[in-house]
Motif scaffolding. Sequence first.
Motif, PDB file in Angstrom:
ATOM      1  N   THR A 106       0.831  -1.208   0.000  1.00 15.14           N
ATOM      2  CA  THR A 106       0.000   0.000   0.000  1.00 15.14           C
ATOM      3  C   THR A 106       0.859   1.249   0.000  1.00 15.14           C
ATOM      4  OG1 THR A 106      -1.813  -1.125   1.132  1.00 15.14           O
ATOM      5  CG2 THR A 106      -1.752   1.275   1.294  1.00 15.14           C
ATOM      6  N   ASP A 109       1.797   2.391  -3.399  1.00 12.19           N
ATOM      7  CA  ASP A 109       0.668   2.505  -4.338  1.00 12.19           C
ATOM      8  C   ASP A 109       0.580   1.331  -5.305  1.00 12.19           C
ATOM      9  OD1 ASP A 109      -0.168   4.990  -3.271  1.00 12.19           O
ATOM     10  OD2 ASP A 109       1.363   6.016  -4.446  1.00 12.19           O
ATOM     11  N   HIS A 111      -0.996  -2.057  -6.995  1.00 15.82           N
ATOM     12  CA  HIS A 111      -2.304  -2.617  -7.315  1.00 15.82           C
ATOM     13  C   HIS A 111      -2.141  -4.108  -7.539  1.00 15.82           C
ATOM     14  CE1 HIS A 111      -4.198   1.344  -7.754  1.00 15.82           C
ATOM     15  NE2 HIS A 111      -3.041   1.710  -8.282  1.00 15.82           N
ATOM     16  N   THR A 122      -5.865  -4.393  -1.959  1.00 20.02           N
ATOM     17  CA  THR A 122      -4.554  -4.517  -1.304  1.00 20.02           C
ATOM     18  C   THR A 122      -4.811  -4.754   0.181  1.00 20.02           C
ATOM     19  OG1 THR A 122      -3.701  -2.971  -2.956  1.00 20.02           O
ATOM     20  CG2 THR A 122      -2.251  -3.500  -1.114  1.00 20.02           C
ATOM     21  N   HIS A 123      -5.232  -5.961   0.471  1.00 14.93           N
ATOM     22  CA  HIS A 123      -5.707  -6.371   1.794  1.00 14.93           C
ATOM     23  C   HIS A 123      -4.908  -7.601   2.211  1.00 14.93           C
ATOM     24  CE1 HIS A 123      -8.413  -8.387   4.664  1.00 14.93           C
ATOM     25  NE2 HIS A 123      -8.850  -7.168   4.944  1.00 14.93           N
TER      26      HIS A 123
END
Length: 207
Positions: A106, A109, A111, A122-123
């Motif tokens: 994260t 940035d 993806h 993004t978990h």
Amino acid sequence: MTQMIDEPLERLRAAARRTRELALSRPGTGLGHEDADDDVGTIGTDGALGFDPFPLLEALHHHGVRAVVIGQVAGIMHGSTELTGDLDLLWDGAPAGAPALAAAFTSVDAHLTDEAGRPLATHPDSFLRPKVGFTSPGAGGDCCTPALPWGDLHVREFLDHAITAVDPGGLEVHYVSREDLIRMRRAVGRPKDLRRADELDSDTGSG
């Protein structure tokens, strides 16, 4: 785990600079790292544009993530002369480590996508898949766990064999050992993998 100093990282910095220079001097291809040719590799894709794996490697270090570099970035760190436009990673897949991994991605940035190319959040849970693809401003690639099939190889053991390169600023980058990288190359068996395995096999003088 063997600790080494900055030489493998200097090789990687130099190779990333050459990759960016090469990509800037040619027309765009419209291809991402997932479209790479099995012979040429990602150096022939737009993944080479602006290629810089260090922001993500620094984020992983900052968040305390022990992810091991595999693929051609590891090859370069061992002295391979072939350039690449992607960064592939292997981590142990333990759920307790997933939040830090998600935080690191994260922060740059990044993806994520699943193996069919569909977007993922993004978990932490996304990183528990055998493989997740990622793109970020500096580098794209795959982030894998030992659950991803590697033929007869038990790649979880490769995490224990990994080498750590340390730069003067304290950045630590973990990367797969030469012997294990060669075994991974031969297990995958694409033309580029076999060529690069032969190169590492024949070059016994680099780290």
